[in-house]
Design a protein around this motif. Structure first.
Motif, PDB file in Angstrom:
ATOM      1  N   ARG A 202    -105.606-104.695 118.194  1.00 45.73           N
ATOM      2  CA  ARG A 202    -105.271-103.936 116.980  1.00 45.73           C
ATOM      3  C   ARG A 202    -103.875-104.347 116.526  1.00 45.73           C
ATOM      4  O   ARG A 202    -103.072-104.881 117.312  1.00 45.73           O
ATOM      5  CB  ARG A 202    -105.343-102.434 117.238  1.00 45.73           C
ATOM      6  CG  ARG A 202    -104.442-101.915 118.334  1.00 45.73           C
ATOM      7  CD  ARG A 202    -104.693-100.435 118.583  1.00 45.73           C
ATOM      8  NE  ARG A 202    -103.982 -99.936 119.755  1.00 45.73           N
ATOM      9  CZ  ARG A 202    -102.747 -99.454 119.744  1.00 45.73           C
ATOM     10  NH1 ARG A 202    -102.046 -99.441 118.604  1.00 45.73           N
ATOM     11  NH2 ARG A 202    -102.195 -99.006 120.850  1.00 45.73           N
ATOM     12  N   PRO A 203    -103.567-104.103 115.267  1.00 48.31           N
ATOM     13  CA  PRO A 203    -102.282-104.579 114.735  1.00 48.31           C
ATOM     14  C   PRO A 203    -101.094-103.799 115.271  1.00 48.31           C
ATOM     15  O   PRO A 203    -101.195-102.619 115.599  1.00 48.31           O
ATOM     16  CB  PRO A 203    -102.437-104.370 113.222  1.00 48.31           C
ATOM     17  CG  PRO A 203    -103.467-103.291 113.092  1.00 48.31           C
ATOM     18  CD  PRO A 203    -104.409-103.494 114.236  1.00 48.31           C
ATOM     19  N   GLY A 204     -99.961-104.476 115.336  1.00 48.06           N
ATOM     20  CA  GLY A 204     -98.695-103.790 115.578  1.00 48.06           C
ATOM     21  C   GLY A 204     -98.279-103.045 114.317  1.00 48.06           C
ATOM     22  O   GLY A 204     -98.826-103.264 113.222  1.00 48.06           O
ATOM     23  N   TRP A 205     -97.302-102.165 114.453  1.00 40.49           N
ATOM     24  CA  TRP A 205     -96.904-101.314 113.320  1.00 40.49           C
ATOM     25  C   TRP A 205     -96.283-102.127 112.188  1.00 40.49           C
ATOM     26  O   TRP A 205     -96.632-101.958 111.012  1.00 40.49           O
ATOM     27  CB  TRP A 205     -95.917-100.257 113.832  1.00 40.49           C
ATOM     28  CG  TRP A 205     -95.338 -99.390 112.756  1.00 40.49           C
ATOM     29  CD1 TRP A 205     -95.975 -98.914 111.640  1.00 40.49           C
ATOM     30  CD2 TRP A 205     -94.004 -98.887 112.691  1.00 40.49           C
ATOM     31  NE1 TRP A 205     -95.120 -98.144 110.883  1.00 40.49           N
ATOM     32  CE2 TRP A 205     -93.899 -98.113 111.520  1.00 40.49           C
ATOM     33  CE3 TRP A 205     -92.885 -99.006 113.521  1.00 40.49           C
ATOM     34  CZ2 TRP A 205     -92.709 -97.464 111.146  1.00 40.49           C
ATOM     35  CZ3 TRP A 205     -91.718 -98.351 113.158  1.00 40.49           C
ATOM     36  CH2 TRP A 205     -91.632 -97.598 111.993  1.00 40.49           C
ATOM     37  N   HIS A 206     -95.376-103.037 112.513  1.00 36.67           N
ATOM     38  CA  HIS A 206     -94.596-103.708 111.470  1.00 36.67           C
ATOM     39  C   HIS A 206     -95.456-104.578 110.555  1.00 36.67           C
ATOM     40  O   HIS A 206     -95.217-104.654 109.349  1.00 36.67           O
ATOM     41  CB  HIS A 206     -93.495-104.553 112.105  1.00 36.67           C
ATOM     42  CG  HIS A 206     -92.669-103.811 113.103  1.00 36.67           C
ATOM     43  ND1 HIS A 206     -91.929-102.695 112.774  1.00 36.67           N
ATOM     44  CD2 HIS A 206     -92.475-104.019 114.435  1.00 36.67           C
ATOM     45  CE1 HIS A 206     -91.301-102.243 113.861  1.00 36.67           C
ATOM     46  NE2 HIS A 206     -91.625-103.031 114.882  1.00 36.67           N
ATOM     47  N   ILE A 207     -96.467-105.233 111.121  1.00 38.32           N
ATOM     48  CA  ILE A 207     -97.264-106.176 110.337  1.00 38.32           C
ATOM     49  C   ILE A 207     -98.053-105.470 109.242  1.00 38.32           C
ATOM     50  O   ILE A 207     -98.406-106.068 108.213  1.00 38.32           O
ATOM     51  CB  ILE A 207     -98.212-106.979 111.268  1.00 38.32           C
ATOM     52  CG1 ILE A 207     -98.716-108.257 110.568  1.00 38.32           C
ATOM     53  CG2 ILE A 207     -99.372-106.124 111.748  1.00 38.32           C
ATOM     54  CD1 ILE A 207     -97.642-109.282 110.339  1.00 38.32           C
ATOM     55  N   GLU A 208     -98.341-104.185 109.444  1.00 34.16           N
ATOM     56  CA  GLU A 208     -99.145-103.442 108.468  1.00 34.16           C
ATOM     57  C   GLU A 208     -98.518-103.497 107.077  1.00 34.16           C
ATOM     58  O   GLU A 208     -99.183-103.820 106.089  1.00 34.16           O
ATOM     59  CB  GLU A 208     -99.280-101.978 108.895  1.00 34.16           C
ATOM     60  CG  GLU A 208    -100.021-101.754 110.200  1.00 34.16           C
ATOM     61  CD  GLU A 208    -100.026-100.289 110.611  1.00 34.16           C
ATOM     62  OE1 GLU A 208     -99.498 -99.457 109.835  1.00 34.16           O
ATOM     63  OE2 GLU A 208    -100.560 -99.976 111.686  1.00 34.16           O
ATOM     64  N   ASP A 229     -83.952 -94.365 108.732  1.00 36.98           N
ATOM     65  CA  ASP A 229     -84.336 -94.675 110.106  1.00 36.98           C
ATOM     66  C   ASP A 229     -85.239 -95.901 110.196  1.00 36.98           C
ATOM     67  O   ASP A 229     -85.409 -96.473 111.280  1.00 36.98           O
ATOM     68  CB  ASP A 229     -85.034 -93.476 110.751  1.00 36.98           C
ATOM     69  CG  ASP A 229     -86.257 -93.027 109.973  1.00 36.98           C
ATOM     70  OD1 ASP A 229     -86.201 -93.010 108.733  1.00 36.98           O
ATOM     71  OD2 ASP A 229     -87.279 -92.691 110.607  1.00 36.98           O
ATOM     72  N   LEU A 230     -85.817 -96.317 109.063  1.00 38.99           N
ATOM     73  CA  LEU A 230     -86.714 -97.480 109.067  1.00 38.99           C
ATOM     74  C   LEU A 230     -85.989 -98.804 108.828  1.00 38.99           C
ATOM     75  O   LEU A 230     -86.587 -99.871 108.956  1.00 38.99           O
ATOM     76  CB  LEU A 230     -87.801 -97.306 108.004  1.00 38.99           C
ATOM     77  CG  LEU A 230     -88.739 -96.112 108.174  1.00 38.99           C
ATOM     78  CD1 LEU A 230     -89.794 -96.111 107.076  1.00 38.99           C
ATOM     79  CD2 LEU A 230     -89.409 -96.119 109.547  1.00 38.99           C
ATOM     80  N   GLN A 231     -84.708 -98.718 108.466  1.00 40.51           N
ATOM     81  CA  GLN A 231     -83.980 -99.943 108.134  1.00 40.51           C
ATOM     82  C   GLN A 231     -84.016-100.940 109.294  1.00 40.51           C
ATOM     83  O   GLN A 231     -84.221-102.128 109.103  1.00 40.51           O
ATOM     84  CB  GLN A 231     -82.536 -99.601 107.752  1.00 40.51           C
ATOM     85  CG  GLN A 231     -81.745-100.778 107.203  1.00 40.51           C
ATOM     86  CD  GLN A 231     -80.438-100.338 106.575  1.00 40.51           C
ATOM     87  OE1 GLN A 231     -80.233 -99.163 106.278  1.00 40.51           O
ATOM     88  NE2 GLN A 231     -79.533-101.269 106.360  1.00 40.51           N
ATOM     89  N   PHE A 232     -83.815-100.436 110.507  1.00 35.33           N
ATOM     90  CA  PHE A 232     -83.960-101.265 111.715  1.00 35.33           C
ATOM     91  C   PHE A 232     -84.736-100.464 112.747  1.00 35.33           C
ATOM     92  O   PHE A 232     -84.414 -99.315 112.996  1.00 35.33           O
ATOM     93  CB  PHE A 232     -82.591-101.670 112.285  1.00 35.33           C
ATOM     94  CG  PHE A 232     -82.726-102.571 113.489  1.00 35.33           C
ATOM     95  CD1 PHE A 232     -82.902-103.931 113.322  1.00 35.33           C
ATOM     96  CD2 PHE A 232     -82.723-102.048 114.765  1.00 35.33           C
ATOM     97  CE1 PHE A 232     -83.056-104.765 114.420  1.00 35.33           C
ATOM     98  CE2 PHE A 232     -82.878-102.865 115.878  1.00 35.33           C
ATOM     99  CZ  PHE A 232     -83.051-104.229 115.701  1.00 35.33           C
ATOM    100  N   PRO A 233     -85.777-101.023 113.349  1.00 36.39           N
ATOM    101  CA  PRO A 233     -86.192-102.424 113.185  1.00 36.39           C
ATOM    102  C   PRO A 233     -87.296-102.649 112.153  1.00 36.39           C
ATOM    103  O   PRO A 233     -87.607-103.786 111.833  1.00 36.39           O
ATOM    104  CB  PRO A 233     -86.722-102.765 114.574  1.00 36.39           C
ATOM    105  CG  PRO A 233     -87.344-101.479 115.039  1.00 36.39           C
ATOM    106  CD  PRO A 233     -86.470-100.370 114.493  1.00 36.39           C
ATOM    107  N   HIS A 234     -87.899-101.574 111.616  1.00 32.65           N
ATOM    108  CA  HIS A 234     -89.138-101.765 110.845  1.00 32.65           C
ATOM    109  C   HIS A 234     -88.933-102.664 109.628  1.00 32.65           C
ATOM    110  O   HIS A 234     -89.642-103.664 109.462  1.00 32.65           O
ATOM    111  CB  HIS A 234     -89.698-100.413 110.418  1.00 32.65           C
ATOM    112  CG  HIS A 234     -91.011-100.501 109.709  1.00 32.65           C
ATOM    113  ND1 HIS A 234     -92.108-101.159 110.236  1.00 32.65           N
ATOM    114  CD2 HIS A 234     -91.410-100.026 108.490  1.00 32.65           C
ATOM    115  CE1 HIS A 234     -93.123-101.070 109.386  1.00 32.65           C
ATOM    116  NE2 HIS A 234     -92.725-100.395 108.321  1.00 32.65           N
TER     117      HIS A 234
END
Length: 457
Positions: A202-208, A229-234
């Motif tokens: 299944r996909p990782g979160w960031h690739i979505e 809070d999403l600036q790093f690392p997302h």
């Protein structure tokens, strides 16, 4: 000209759309396994305000806000609840939609769900592998090779050499480097999976988000938003994935709203200072919560307290009271009127909603002084651009949480009728006693020649 603080450039910049007259905007949405909290409310309201102002400025907007409907937390919660992932996510998407509607948040143009874009994610991972930026580890996961992407850290300002293993990064011995992040997770027993060239997983979160945004908005678009809070690392990882695969700039303007704080601490479940939207609107009208959010600049910390919400309720009531000063038909905003020019100047300065709200209060004061239908209409129109003052004034001023008892509408109106009877009988002591009782209960009576009206204080 609209200026936007660009987190990538770390300064305010003139906003110049890639395609003149059109804006493509992507915002990271909810992971649907629980009720939306105050931090989610801020993201929903802030970027709803942004898209409203862009449209009010005459721009054609394509607004995408995604839904993450598969990840570790969702899987764990579904297992705990002994229900399917589809049942869990469908239920909390419905709750999210209800919360957003209550807050006056308009639906985005597209609301993609991650599970519907797995083929696009696989294609993107394959491109990264072809470009030498992805590899399959011994445990079966496919990872992104951070050190092979030269621009890593440009959004967050973090140097690769300064990043410490374990800082919001899962340490995994199978990785070539502790900083590498997962693109595709190999299938684990009892978890959902999709077939892929690298095996079931299944996909990782960031690739979505990289896959969904490029599919719906193109490889290069105007605005990407989300919480700080999403600036790093997302978001940093989104840039690496997207630019590493497509060899072009991913996003021109990055926008991040500030944290929500409670008693000067960041709101979090671990600290026990965590509030859901549903808990808050049991005590406060949803528009009060929206107004509370918009009174702060989107990049500033939002300090939550019931004192601040009480103040927001009283302030919003003053604006609604101004709408009662004169009958005014709904009319388009006169953008050449002085208050509207000030409002425009504020909003074009990186969406300065505190100053825009100050203009609304000045306009309300002018409307109160002059009993001017045109100013009342202007007040309603400008506030409407922010998603405010959209309700019937009397209904809002009389609205209250479902507390029952002595403050129900029926009880209040019965006391008002009793007071009217007392006044007709010249029993002024009883009439005054009823007024004082209602005032103590937070109900203000307003007598005029025609009738007695009331509102919550």
């Amino acid at each position: 000209m609209l200026k936007i603080y660009n987190s990538l450039a770390r300064e305010k910049q003139d906003f110049v759309p890639i395609t003149p007259g059109q804006v493509r905007m992507y915002v990271c949405g909810m992971t649907v396994y629980d009720f939306c909290h105050l931090g989610h409310a801020r993201v929903l309201v802030v970027f709803d305000m942004v898209q409203r102002w862009l449209r009010a400025s005459g721009l054609q907007v394509t607004y995408v806000r995604n839904i993450t409907d598969i990840d570790d937390k969702i899987i764990r919660r579904a297992q705990e609840n002994k229900q399917s992932i589809g049942e869990l996510t469908a239920r909390f998407i419905d709750f999210m939609d209800a919360d957003a509607t209550a807050l006056g948040v308009e639906k985005p143009d597209h609301e993609p769900r991650a599970t519907a874009y797995v083929p696009q994610m696989l294609e993107l991972i394959g491109q990264l592998e072809s470009n030498g930026l992805a590899y399959q580890a011994a445990d079966g996961d496919v990872n992104f090779s951070v050190r092979k992407f030269p621009g890593y850290g440009k959004l967050s300002g973090k140097s690769i050499d300064d990043l410490r293993a374990g800082e919001r990064v899962e340490v995994d011995a199978a990785k070539d480097d502790p900083l590498d992040f997962v693109l595709w997770k190999h299938a684990r027993e009892g978890e959902p999976f999709w077939p892929s060239p690298w095996g079931n997983g299944r996909p990782g979160w960031h690739i979505e988000c990289s896959a969904m945004s490029s599919e719906l908005l193109g490889k290069h678009f105007d605005i990407h938003g989300g919480g700080q809070d999403l600036q790093f690392p997302h978001h940093e990882n989104e840039i690496a994935q997207s630019e590493g695969a497509h060899h072009c700039q991913f996003v021109n303007y990055w926008m991040h709203n500030g944290f929500v704080r409670v008693a000067d601490e960041k709101m979090s479940k671990s600290l026990g200072n965590f509030f859901t939207i549903r808990e808050i609107v049991k005590k406060y009208h949803p528009e009060v919560l929206r107004f509370f959010i918009l009174r702060a600049h989107y990049r500033s910390p939002l300090n939550y307290s019931e004192t601040h919400l009480d103040d927001a309720r009283q302030a919003l009531s003053r604006l609604y009271t101004a709408l009662k000063t004169a009958d005014a038909a709904v009319a388009p905003v006169d953008w050449h009127e002085p208050h509207a020019r000030r409002f425009t100047q504020a909003m074009n300065d990186d969406f300065n909603t505190p100053e825009a709200c100050a203009v609304l209060f000045d306009l309300a004061a002018a409307a109160n002084r002059g009993h001017s239908p045109s100013l009342v209409s202007q007040l309603r129109g400008l506030a409407g651009v922010l998603g405010l003052l959209t309700r019937d004034p009397q209904a809002f001023l009389q609205a209250a949480p479902d507390s029952g008892g002595e403050t129900t509408v029926e009880h209040i109106e019965a006391l008002i009728a009793e007071r009217l009877t007392a006044k007709k009988g010249k029993d002024y002591a009883t009439a005054d006693r009823i007024r004082d009782e209602l005032l103590a209960a937070g109900v203000v009576l307003e007598d005029n020649a025609a009738a007695t009206t009331w509102r919550r204080s």
